[in-house]
Motif scaffolding. Structure first.
Motif, mmCIF file in Angstrom:
data_model
loop_
_atom_site.group_PDB
_atom_site.id
_atom_site.type_symbol
_atom_site.label_atom_id
_atom_site.label_comp_id
_atom_site.label_asym_id
_atom_site.label_seq_id
_atom_site.Cartn_x
_atom_site.Cartn_y
_atom_site.Cartn_z
ATOM 1 N N ILE A 50 -10.053 15.088 -15.291
ATOM 2 C CA ILE A 50 -9.443 16.349 -14.883
ATOM 3 C C ILE A 50 -9.610 17.427 -15.950
ATOM 4 C CG2 ILE A 50 -7.150 15.919 -15.826
ATOM 5 C CD1 ILE A 50 -6.031 17.141 -13.222
ATOM 6 N N THR A 51 -9.987 17.038 -17.176
ATOM 7 C CA THR A 51 -10.199 18.017 -18.242
ATOM 8 C C THR A 51 -11.599 18.627 -18.207
ATOM 9 O OG1 THR A 51 -10.913 16.278 -19.781
ATOM 10 C CG2 THR A 51 -8.564 16.822 -19.744
ATOM 11 N N LEU A 52 -12.473 18.142 -17.330
ATOM 12 C CA LEU A 52 -13.828 18.688 -17.257
ATOM 13 C C LEU A 52 -13.852 20.182 -16.919
ATOM 14 C CD1 LEU A 52 -15.860 15.799 -15.540
ATOM 15 C CD2 LEU A 52 -16.020 16.589 -17.913
ATOM 16 N N PRO A 53 -13.044 20.655 -15.950
ATOM 17 C CA PRO A 53 -13.040 22.102 -15.701
ATOM 18 C C PRO A 53 -12.673 22.914 -16.935
ATOM 19 C CG PRO A 53 -11.936 20.943 -13.917
ATOM 20 C CD PRO A 53 -12.186 19.941 -14.990
ATOM 21 N N ALA A 54 -11.795 22.367 -17.769
ATOM 22 C CA ALA A 54 -11.403 23.085 -18.988
ATOM 23 C C ALA A 54 -12.583 23.225 -19.936
ATOM 24 C CB ALA A 54 -10.253 22.352 -19.675
ATOM 25 N N SER A 98 -19.505 28.568 -11.886
ATOM 26 C CA SER A 98 -19.636 27.864 -10.607
ATOM 27 C C SER A 98 -19.287 26.388 -10.769
ATOM 28 C CB SER A 98 -21.060 28.010 -10.071
ATOM 29 O OG SER A 98 -21.380 29.367 -9.838
ATOM 30 N N THR A 99 -19.757 25.790 -11.855
ATOM 31 C CA THR A 99 -19.449 24.380 -12.114
ATOM 32 C C THR A 99 -17.963 24.174 -12.363
ATOM 33 O OG1 THR A 99 -21.646 24.123 -13.100
ATOM 34 C CG2 THR A 99 -20.035 22.385 -13.538
ATOM 35 N N ALA A 100 -17.377 25.071 -13.167
ATOM 36 C CA ALA A 100 -15.944 24.957 -13.474
ATOM 37 C C ALA A 100 -15.097 25.090 -12.219
ATOM 38 C CB ALA A 100 -15.545 26.012 -14.501
ATOM 39 N N ALA A 102 -16.054 24.579 -9.078
ATOM 40 C CA ALA A 102 -16.302 23.441 -8.189
ATOM 41 C C ALA A 102 -15.513 22.216 -8.646
ATOM 42 C CB ALA A 102 -17.796 23.130 -8.133
ATOM 43 N N LEU A 103 -15.505 21.965 -9.958
ATOM 44 C CA LEU A 103 -14.742 20.830 -10.493
ATOM 45 C C LEU A 103 -13.237 21.050 -10.308
ATOM 46 C CD1 LEU A 103 -16.737 20.116 -13.778
ATOM 47 C CD2 LEU A 103 -16.584 18.634 -11.784
ATOM 48 N N ALA A 104 -12.793 22.285 -10.529
ATOM 49 C CA ALA A 104 -11.364 22.581 -10.350
ATOM 50 C C ALA A 104 -10.943 22.360 -8.904
ATOM 51 C CB ALA A 104 -11.076 24.014 -10.785
ATOM 52 N N TYR A 105 -11.783 22.785 -7.970
ATOM 53 C CA TYR A 105 -11.462 22.582 -6.556
ATOM 54 C C TYR A 105 -11.449 21.097 -6.203
ATOM 55 C CZ TYR A 105 -11.870 22.619 -1.483
ATOM 56 O OH TYR A 105 -11.670 22.385 -0.139
ATOM 57 N N PHE A 106 -12.416 20.345 -6.718
ATOM 58 C CA PHE A 106 -12.481 18.902 -6.436
ATOM 59 C C PHE A 106 -11.228 18.198 -6.937
ATOM 60 C CE2 PHE A 106 -13.500 14.650 -8.041
ATOM 61 C CZ PHE A 106 -13.916 14.027 -6.874
ATOM 62 N N HIS A 107 -10.810 18.515 -8.173
ATOM 63 C CA HIS A 107 -9.639 17.844 -8.731
ATOM 64 C C HIS A 107 -8.351 18.335 -8.087
ATOM 65 C CE1 HIS A 107 -11.627 15.500 -11.839
ATOM 66 N NE2 HIS A 107 -12.346 16.554 -12.159
ATOM 67 N N SER A 108 -8.334 19.572 -7.579
ATOM 68 C CA SER A 108 -7.116 20.068 -6.936
ATOM 69 C C SER A 108 -6.836 19.328 -5.629
ATOM 70 C CB SER A 108 -7.231 21.570 -6.677
ATOM 71 O OG SER A 108 -8.257 21.847 -5.731
ATOM 72 N N ILE A 109 -7.894 18.941 -4.906
ATOM 73 C CA ILE A 109 -7.675 18.225 -3.644
ATOM 74 C C ILE A 109 -7.533 16.721 -3.874
ATOM 75 C CG2 ILE A 109 -8.894 19.974 -2.308
ATOM 76 C CD1 ILE A 109 -11.328 18.193 -2.248
ATOM 77 N N LYS A 110 -7.898 16.242 -5.063
ATOM 78 C CA LYS A 110 -7.787 14.819 -5.390
ATOM 79 C C LYS A 110 -6.633 14.542 -6.353
ATOM 80 C CE LYS A 110 -11.475 13.271 -3.163
ATOM 81 N NZ LYS A 110 -11.396 12.253 -2.097
ATOM 82 N N LEU A 111 -5.764 15.535 -6.548
ATOM 83 C CA LEU A 111 -4.730 15.398 -7.567
ATOM 84 C C LEU A 111 -3.770 14.251 -7.276
ATOM 85 C CD1 LEU A 111 -4.067 16.846 -10.181
ATOM 86 C CD2 LEU A 111 -2.509 18.325 -8.917
ATOM 87 N N ASP A 112 -3.487 14.026 -6.007
ATOM 88 C CA ASP A 112 -2.560 12.939 -5.646
ATOM 89 C C ASP A 112 -3.075 11.582 -6.105
ATOM 90 O OD1 ASP A 112 -0.831 14.690 -4.494
ATOM 91 O OD2 ASP A 112 -1.604 14.444 -2.467
ATOM 92 N N SER A 113 -4.370 11.361 -5.954
ATOM 93 C CA SER A 113 -4.946 10.065 -6.327
ATOM 94 C C SER A 113 -5.193 9.950 -7.830
ATOM 95 C CB SER A 113 -6.260 9.844 -5.571
ATOM 96 O OG SER A 113 -7.201 10.852 -5.885
ATOM 97 N N GLU A 114 -5.276 11.083 -8.535
ATOM 98 C CA GLU A 114 -5.550 11.040 -9.966
ATOM 99 C C GLU A 114 -4.290 10.805 -10.781
ATOM 100 O OE1 GLU A 114 -7.665 14.543 -11.039
ATOM 101 O OE2 GLU A 114 -9.544 13.874 -10.136
ATOM 102 N N ILE A 115 -3.140 11.180 -10.233
ATOM 103 C CA ILE A 115 -1.876 10.924 -10.923
ATOM 104 C C ILE A 115 -1.436 9.502 -10.622
ATOM 105 C CG2 ILE A 115 0.545 11.595 -11.107
ATOM 106 C CD1 ILE A 115 -0.232 14.413 -10.467
ATOM 107 N N VAL A 116 -1.203 8.733 -11.666
ATOM 108 C CA VAL A 116 -0.788 7.339 -11.483
ATOM 109 C C VAL A 116 0.616 7.320 -10.883
ATOM 110 C CG1 VAL A 116 -2.190 6.541 -13.417
ATOM 111 C CG2 VAL A 116 0.164 7.216 -13.818
ATOM 112 N N PRO A 117 0.993 6.236 -10.206
ATOM 113 C CA PRO A 117 2.357 6.143 -9.666
ATOM 114 C C PRO A 117 3.397 6.295 -10.777
ATOM 115 C CG PRO A 117 0.956 4.432 -8.739
ATOM 116 C CD PRO A 117 0.156 5.088 -9.821
#
Length: 247
Positions: A50-54, A98-100, A102-117
């Protein structure tokens, strides 16, 4: 090209280049903010991607600052070489932004799965300041003004709550508007009402969305700059070369 039109294009170039400086600082700060948020909440994420966009945002910010300086310089003098270099830097910025985004959008829609329980993280809570897990939980609850995973009742299911007598939740759950709060479950109105799962997702969604919209604004400014420079390069008097004849 008339002198009046050329002067107007130079003014546009100057203003847009200064805007590049401002946007470079804003994009860079958004990247730093995302890294800081991840550093504080790294235990709540399953990986570091998730730090890739940064990273791309910081690289883009550096090129934006250089492009802004070069554009301001071009507004004061004519140089075909520097104009070509300026357009090249704008293309590099476009690729990075454009890369930043695109990565930000990808992680924004996958945020639920990236955060551990978070329930598993809260179950490991010990209350010790030397424990990194406990420190991360307390820091998150204080900064995000949250309590538990979904609300304060999640603490009632933890082993720490049972070991400490089953009367209080961590003091970091206390609402800052109640200085006398001691974490007692008998006074739930003094505790933060929202859970940390939603608050954590909202915090990262905000910065990721900010990076996406910031990238769109950068692209619009770049289009204006490229059109302006192309107009300045048209009908520009270049050096004339002549063949040298041998005696």
């Amino acid at each position: 090209m008339s002198n009046q039109k050329r002067k107007a294009l130079k003014t546009t170039l100057q203003l847009m280049s200064q805007l590049l400086w401002v946007m470079g600082l804003v994009i860079g700060l958004s990247g730093v903010y995302l890294l800081m948020k991840y550093r504080q909440s790294s235990l709540f994420f399953s990986h570091i991607y998730i730090t890739l966009p940064a990273g791309f945002a910081l690289a883009s910010a550096a090129f934006l600052l250089v492009s802004g300086f070069l554009g301001s310089w071009l507004s004061l003098r004519d140089s075909p070489f520097l104009q070509g270099l300026f357009v090249y830097l704008l293309v590099v910025v476009f690729c990075l932004e454009s890369t930043a985004s695109a990565l930000a959008y990808f992680h924004s829609i996958k945020l639920d799965s990236e955060i551990v329980p978070l329930s598993g993280v809260f179950q490991k809570y010990t209350g010790s300041r030397q424990d990194p897990n406990s420190h991360a939980v307390d820091a998150a609850q204080q900064e995000l003004q949250c309590c538990g995973v979904h609300d304060y009742r999640d603490w009632l299911k933890t082993s720490w709550f049972n070991r400490t007598g089953g009367l209080c939740v961590p003091h970091s759950c206390c609402n800052s508007t109640f200085p006398s709060c001691n974490g007692s479950v008998n006074q739930p109105w003094q505790l933060n009402q929202q859970g940390c799962q939603v608050k954590l997702e909202m915090a990262f969604q905000f910065v990721l969305s900010f990076m996406i919209w910031g990238s769109l604004l950068v692209v619009l400014v770049e289009v204006v700059l490229i059109l302006t420079v192309s107009q300045l390069m048209r009908n520009q008097s270049f050096m004339e070369y002549r063949m040298l004849h041998k005696n």
